[in-house]
Scaffold this active site. Sequence first.
Site, short mmCIF file in Angstrom:
data_model
loop_
_atom_site.label_atom_id
_atom_site.label_comp_id
_atom_site.label_asym_id
_atom_site.label_seq_id
_atom_site.Cartn_x
_atom_site.Cartn_y
_atom_site.Cartn_z
N ARG A 1 -38.04 7.45 1.72
CA ARG A 1 -37.86 6.17 2.42
C ARG A 1 -38.85 5.97 3.55
NH1 ARG A 1 -31.47 6.22 3.58
NH2 ARG A 1 -32.01 8.37 4.07
N LYS B 1 -29.37 22.85 -7.07
CA LYS B 1 -27.98 23.20 -6.81
C LYS B 1 -27.60 22.71 -5.41
CE LYS B 1 -28.15 26.64 -3.65
NZ LYS B 1 -27.35 26.73 -2.41
N ASP C 1 -31.85 27.17 -10.08
CA ASP C 1 -31.32 28.11 -9.10
C ASP C 1 -32.46 29.05 -8.79
OD1 ASP C 1 -30.20 30.22 -7.69
OD2 ASP C 1 -28.30 30.15 -8.77
N HIS C 2 -33.06 28.93 -7.59
CA HIS C 2 -34.30 29.65 -7.32
C HIS C 2 -34.12 31.16 -7.37
CE1 HIS C 2 -32.67 29.77 -3.17
NE2 HIS C 2 -33.40 30.86 -3.04
N ASP D 1 -21.80 26.91 -1.57
CA ASP D 1 -23.24 26.96 -1.31
C ASP D 1 -23.91 28.17 -1.95
OD1 ASP D 1 -25.63 25.94 0.06
OD2 ASP D 1 -25.46 27.73 1.30
N HIS E 1 -25.59 31.27 -6.89
CA HIS E 1 -26.46 32.45 -6.80
C HIS E 1 -25.75 33.72 -7.23
CE1 HIS E 1 -29.33 29.94 -4.96
NE2 HIS E 1 -29.04 30.13 -3.69
N LYS F 1 -23.26 34.34 6.48
CA LYS F 1 -24.29 33.98 7.45
C LYS F 1 -24.04 34.74 8.75
CE LYS F 1 -25.66 29.45 5.74
NZ LYS F 1 -27.05 29.91 5.49
N LYS G 1 -30.50 40.89 7.14
CA LYS G 1 -30.81 40.06 5.98
C LYS G 1 -31.05 40.96 4.77
CE LYS G 1 -34.12 36.70 4.17
NZ LYS G 1 -35.32 35.88 4.44
#
Length: 474
Positions: free
Chosen positions: A39, A138, A167-168, A225, A230, A330, A335
């Site tokens: 946009r 997704k 789905d990466h 999510d 995943h 999270k 990680k």
Amino acid sequence: MLVFGGTGDLALHKLLPALYHLHRDRRLPADMRILALARKPLDADAYRTLAERHCRANVPRANLDASTWQAFAERIDYFAMDASQSADYGRLARHLGNACQRGRVYYLATAPGLFEDIAAHLANAGLAGSNTRIVLEKPIGHSLESALAINQAIGRVFQESQIFRIDHYLGKETVQNLMALRFANALFEPVWRSGHIDHVQISVCETLGVENRGGYYDKAGAMRDMLQNHLLQLLCLVAMEAPVRFDAEAVRNEKVKILEALKPIAGFDVKDRTVRGQYAAGKIGGQEVPAYYFEKNVDSDSDTETFVAVHAEIDNWRWAGVPFYLRTGKRMAKKSSEIVIQFKPVPHRLFQDGQANGLLISLQPEESISLQLMAKSPGKGMHLAPVELDLNLAHAFRQKRRWDAYERLLLDVIEGDSTLFMRRDEVEAAWRWVDPIIGGWHAYYQRPRPYPAGSWGPEQAHSLLEQQGHAWHR
């Protein structure tokens, strides 16, 4: 390739850098063009400047030179439109002109709520046909009912062979190496079953919070999510039978069988076999971070989960009785994305300090595969210690550049290979298993358990395994 949501984070941070690398490696068709749609009132030059700034931030400096970028930028154009307004699609058709006769890929890097409208408007404007493909990010819906509605709406316009649900995680090198590990090595096939495997853990842990996604995340949560897509896709690759051949339909047939074999979790089982959590204030890397309900665009009384752990079981011959522990969260301590295959101990314990073998498949931050074996420690006596046989994929193939997941998946779309994409019945089978869990949380008022940011989640997540005599891998 027409990218809806062309000024969004996904397009600028992931898709354009991936397309640039494919261009640099001469993987894109010579006459391929990229049209970004959004946009914002930009012209083509302004958009190319925006795209260059983000690509320079996301592409290693050694891989981005001025002449290559200039050639790539000549592929890029921009068209300002509102994807929800049908009139704008007539303008788009006129802008494309003779290009309407070329093969086209529509990449929907937008909110799922726009998927149905975009497909219908493309059809009404005569922009959908046998020479087109559509890519859906997704999540596909937020429940089984909404997923069915999206799939039906897209299916009215496009054939299933034209639809690529991305789905990466399935584009990651180590995820595909999981199939190679299982189906190209005779060493593992005889022991890849309940007779030899004690349990399986699949974890995707993040140190980040919701960042700028509070408005979306507060309606989705960790289950919708991450786990519904995943983690369940990773579970399928771990548990599926060998396909009769390595092609899209054969691979996806086996994945659907696993999703359909998942033992339902409903009613009081939801309390016993799942844990919800929500991060409270804490420290990440020595820095204070706020609680989830203080994040931007998050309801101050939110009961959205930022952590979920599930004890799943697969009711089939290969996996009967083997617990599959799924965990995502999270603001965790570290990680990491990993799959742990914990084997059963040897039948007779000959040495006192022996341990059971384990296979660790790490997806991030480093991609590696490690097999833990027992070996004699140097010195007098038979004292055993665990040692690891390591395959570090970055070191093993150091002469080759590591592809980003989106590079591989975008090239598959261009070439029409849907092996690493989800089929309609896969998405629906996953929601069919997940919906009763979400329903049980609300039926029994199971609010998320608080856990400090920088920890490994709520204490109840550890109890979920301890009652089976297991513990999460650290």
